[in-house]
Design an enzyme around this catalytic site. Structure first.
Site, PDB file in Angstrom:
ATOM      1  N   LYS A 139       9.578   2.426   6.475  1.00 42.19           N
ATOM      2  CA  LYS A 139       8.907   3.317   8.266  1.00 42.19           C
ATOM      3  C   LYS A 139       9.643   2.343   9.028  1.00 42.19           C
ATOM      4  O   LYS A 139      10.059   3.038  10.173  1.00 42.19           O
ATOM      5  CB  LYS A 139       7.873   2.361   7.317  1.00 42.19           C
ATOM      6  N   PHE A 185       0.845  -1.377  -0.201  1.00 40.58           N
ATOM      7  CA  PHE A 185       0.128  -0.098  -0.059  1.00 40.58           C
ATOM      8  C   PHE A 185       1.177   1.111  -0.280  1.00 40.58           C
ATOM      9  O   PHE A 185       2.020   1.362   0.955  1.00 40.58           O
ATOM     10  CB  PHE A 185      -0.871   0.072   1.153  1.00 40.58           C
ATOM     11  N   MET A 213       0.397  32.248 -23.346  1.00 42.40           N
ATOM     12  CA  MET A 213       1.166  32.321 -24.184  1.00 42.40           C
ATOM     13  C   MET A 213       0.910  31.559 -24.995  1.00 42.40           C
ATOM     14  O   MET A 213       1.379  31.772 -26.162  1.00 42.40           O
ATOM     15  CB  MET A 213       2.121  31.946 -23.323  1.00 42.40           C
TER      16      MET A 213
END
Lengths: 161, 566
Positions: free
Chosen positions: B162, B112, B480
């Site tokens: 992590k 995930f 532009m």
């Protein structure tokens, strides 16, 4: 023009993709690429053969050098150098061609490394042009499979006078 | 020394690097890091989109010269940051981007919010790392900061799994960083300096062409000394604006596609082009074969790949711009046989020619009594800020008008996405700049198109009391591109009409900001005065001439002398 560039780099994860990503991202050509560890396991040597005019090759060497993990870049084709490539070829070798295959291999100083009733696997080493010549001669006899290593190269030692 | 968690160690390392403000957005993979930040004096600016975080850190870095830091979560957090990283990479901005990564055991499992951000960001970072070993965590971070700010600066990404953030480690002692394969050249080669100076001595019509490298190396003073000492006219790239005072007599303004007539003519006619920290970008050179074709070229750049990449140069100098300019200045100061005022006088005929070009075709526009001209808005902003504001821009016409008409006298005061041309850059960059200098006036010059690309950052500005001023040059077009369509696509305005836009005044109100609108010329000045007088965030909605174009303009592929004028 063909250039053979030797690159010393840190042997770290992802370092090869930094090099190949640089070539694809900047539109440089890779004709062949070989990489393996050096005596120092922390350092790899990569040999890349590329095509390009002087400006492009200058950019290739500079851009390679700019990669943080690249230690040294040498365009070894600027000076005298030896180059070698190895090829493994599986040849059709049935009764009427077996002798012919062996004869041609002998001319190119190759050797048979695997054999079966209908084939020979053959190893030939040499410069890229020698390898190409061998393939041209062997093709009419019947090539079943072909594996090329790509070129590795080394600058010749400077000769003392 | 006692043990601490990986995330505490990361925060300690940021403190050690002198970081006081970072820009970030939390998520599962970086929850430990944000937790550790709560115990630190480092201020995290919670943005509303990760792209905003990276642009804000970038803006912070551009105005301070320090390393900008962004902290993003894994997966979409990281990918949302990629545009910001690429923007910083193209403009050589020193940044460290920290991204969370799934725990090491899950890497490669399509976990995930997992993405290979190291793979994705490889071509748009100076270097990047996935930290796979706890022992390497702090050394890697230190190396990242070192690489980001040394040599030719650039963004460095560090991906932090992590599980490492929750692991315990002993904080390692600080050591000198040495990377054997990375040793930028700072000092110029004396032989090359000598060659360059001799070329300068011989030149009758020299031009200094300066880029962002002069700003990155803080060498505006050295540049000014050289230009004034020898009377050499200066032109700047978009990234170089502010490196030399825009209001000085020797300034020719910007060169290239929307450069001044004077600058482009001077480069075409010069006999010596001295490029300093510039990279001969296609928007600068136009048709390569005709760029400065009559000149010898000196090129000072810290990055060897920039030299002779697009244009062959006669005297390459790989060096830090400051060191090279100092060496050139010293060469002229110490040669007793050189009379500096004679040298300066020698260039007078050349300066007269340049002056004649400016008289013939100054930077100008057709003003109107009622309809608001965008150039007039910029000039009025310049007038009421006395040219002292920090200007950020979005990308497109707004950017070019800002570059042309806000005459910058100070370096690190013009914050714009030059290389990548990232719409949506200006507002978050303005927030970053304002965080760095709370007391300065920071103005984002925007278009109605690009402001909508990161408009959500108004909430960030509000949350952190960043009183940025946004000046929208609102023409209802993607101006532009529309200008190109008008000139080169037979006025077929394919997908450039913004038929539906929010009411920017109401929108400002919705974000707790002040919204002001000017629809006629006489309303411009009062709006600007009121905006500058308020402490709040202000959106100024200037309803400008819809089909105004940016001129001069060099059509793509043409030589710079083939300008379309007003």
């Amino acid at each position: 023009m063909k250039h053979t560039i030797s690159v010393l780099l840190q042997n770290k994860p992802g370092v090869l993709s930094r090099v190949t990503g640089l070539f694809s991202g900047r539109g440089f050509n890779i004709k062949s690429l070989c990489v393996a560890e050096t005596l120092d396991k922390g350092i790899s040597c990569l040999t890349v053969v590329s095509h390009g005019d002087e400006t492009i090759v200058e950019q290739i060497t500079k851009q390679l050098h700019k990669l943080i993990d690249v230690i040294k870049v040498t365009d070894i084709s600027e000076h005298e150098f030896v180059e070698r490539e190895m090829i493994l070829i599986r040849m059709k070798a049935e009764s009427h061609t077996r002798a012919e295959v062996l004869r041609v291999i002998d001319i190119f100083r190759g050797k048979v490394v695997d054999v079966s009733a209908k084939s020979y696997a053959v190893e030939i080493t040499g410069s890229a042009s020698k390898i190409t010549a061998a393939i041209d001669i062997l093709r009419p006899i019947g090539i079943k499979e072909i594996i090329r290593t790509g070129t590795i190269a080394m600058a010749r030692a400077t000769k003392t006078k | 020394m006692g043990k601490m968690s990986g995330s505490q160690a990361v925060v300690k390392c940021l403190e050690e690097e002198g970081i006081k403000t970072i820009f970030g957005y939390p998520g599962g993979a970086v929850i430990d890091l944000f937790d550790a930040l709560m115990d630190s004096d480092i201020n995290n600016v919670l943005v509303r989109h990760e792209q905003g975080a990276v642009h804000a850190a970038d803006g912070f870095a551009r105005v301070t010269g320090e390393v900008g830091v962004a902290l993003l979560t894994s997966g979409p957090g990281a990918t949302n940051g990629v545009t910001g990283i690429a923007t910083a990479y193209m403009d050589s901005i020193p940044m460290v981007i920290l991204t969370g990564q799934v725990p090491r055991a899950l890497i490669g499992n399509d976990a995930f919010q997992e993405v290979d951000i190291v793979g994705i960001s490889r071509p748009c970072t100076k270097h990047n790392y996935l930290v796979s070993d706890l022992d390497q965590l702090i050394p890697t971070l230190r190396e990242a900061f070192y690489i980001a700010k040394s040599g030719r600066p650039g963004p460095v990404l560090v991906d932090l799994p992590k599980d490492l953030m929750a692991s315990q480690l002993t904080y390692p002692e600080k050591k000198d960083i040495k990377i054997s394969s990375y040793q930028p050249t700072y000092k110029p080669h004396p032989v090359q300096i000598e060659r360059a100076c001799k070329k300068i001595m011989q030149a009758k019509k020299p031009v200094l062409y300066v880029g962002g490298g002069v700003i990155l190396s803080d060498s505006s003073n050295e540049l000014r000394e050289l230009a004034i000492k020898l009377n050499i006219p200066v032109t700047m790239t978009l990234m170089g604006l502010g490196a030399f005072p825009g209001t000085h007599d020797l300034s020719m303004g910007m060169l290239g596609m929307h450069g001044t007539y004077t600058a482009n003519m001077a480069v075409a006619e010069c006999d010596l082009l001295i490029a300093v920290g510039a990279r001969f970008d296609d928007r600068v050179t136009g048709k390569l074969e005709d760029f400065a074709a009559k000149s010898q070229k000196i090129h000072i750049d810290i990055d060897p790949t920039s030299i002779s990449k697009n244009v062959k140069v006669d005297v390459p100098i790989v060096s830090d711009c400051k060191k090279a300019l100092t060496a050139i200045n010293e060469w002229f100061d110490t040669k007793s046989d050189i009379n500096l005022s004679d040298e300066a006088d020698r260039h007078m005929p050349w300066l007269e020619t340049i002056h004649d070009w400016t008289v013939k075709h100054p930077l100008s526009y057709k003003d109107d009594d009622i309809i608001i001209k965008p150039q007039y808005v910029i000039e009025t902003l310049h007038k009421h800020t006395e040219g002292k504001a920090i200007i950020t821009t979005e990308v497109g016409q707004n950017q070019m008008w800002a570059a042309q008409f806000y005459k910058l006298d100070y370096h690190r005061h013009f914050v714009t996405s030059g290389g990548l041309g990232t719409m949506g850059f200006g507002l978050p960059a303005a927030i970053g700049a304002q965080m760095a200098f709370p007391d300065k006036t920071v103005i984002d010059i925007a278009g109605d198109g690009s402001i909508q690309m990161n408009i959500q950052e108004l909430a960030t500005a509000k949350q952190y009391n960043c009183p940025v001023k946004v000046a929208i040059l609102n023409n209802g077009y993607l101006g532009m591109v529309r200008q190109w369509q008008k000139l080169f696509y037979n006025k077929r305005y394919a997908s450039t009409t913004m038929d539906v836009a929010p009411d920017f005044v109401d929108l400002a109100k919705a974000y707790g900001a002040l919204g002001l609108r000017a629809t006629t010329k006489d309303e411009v000045e009062p709006v600007i005065k009121e905006a500058l007088a308020t402490d709040n965030i202000v959106i100024m909605d200037f309803k400008i001439e819809k089909e105004e174009g940016v001129y001069p303009m060099v059509p793509a592929g043409k030589a710079n002398t083939e300008m379309l004028l007003v």
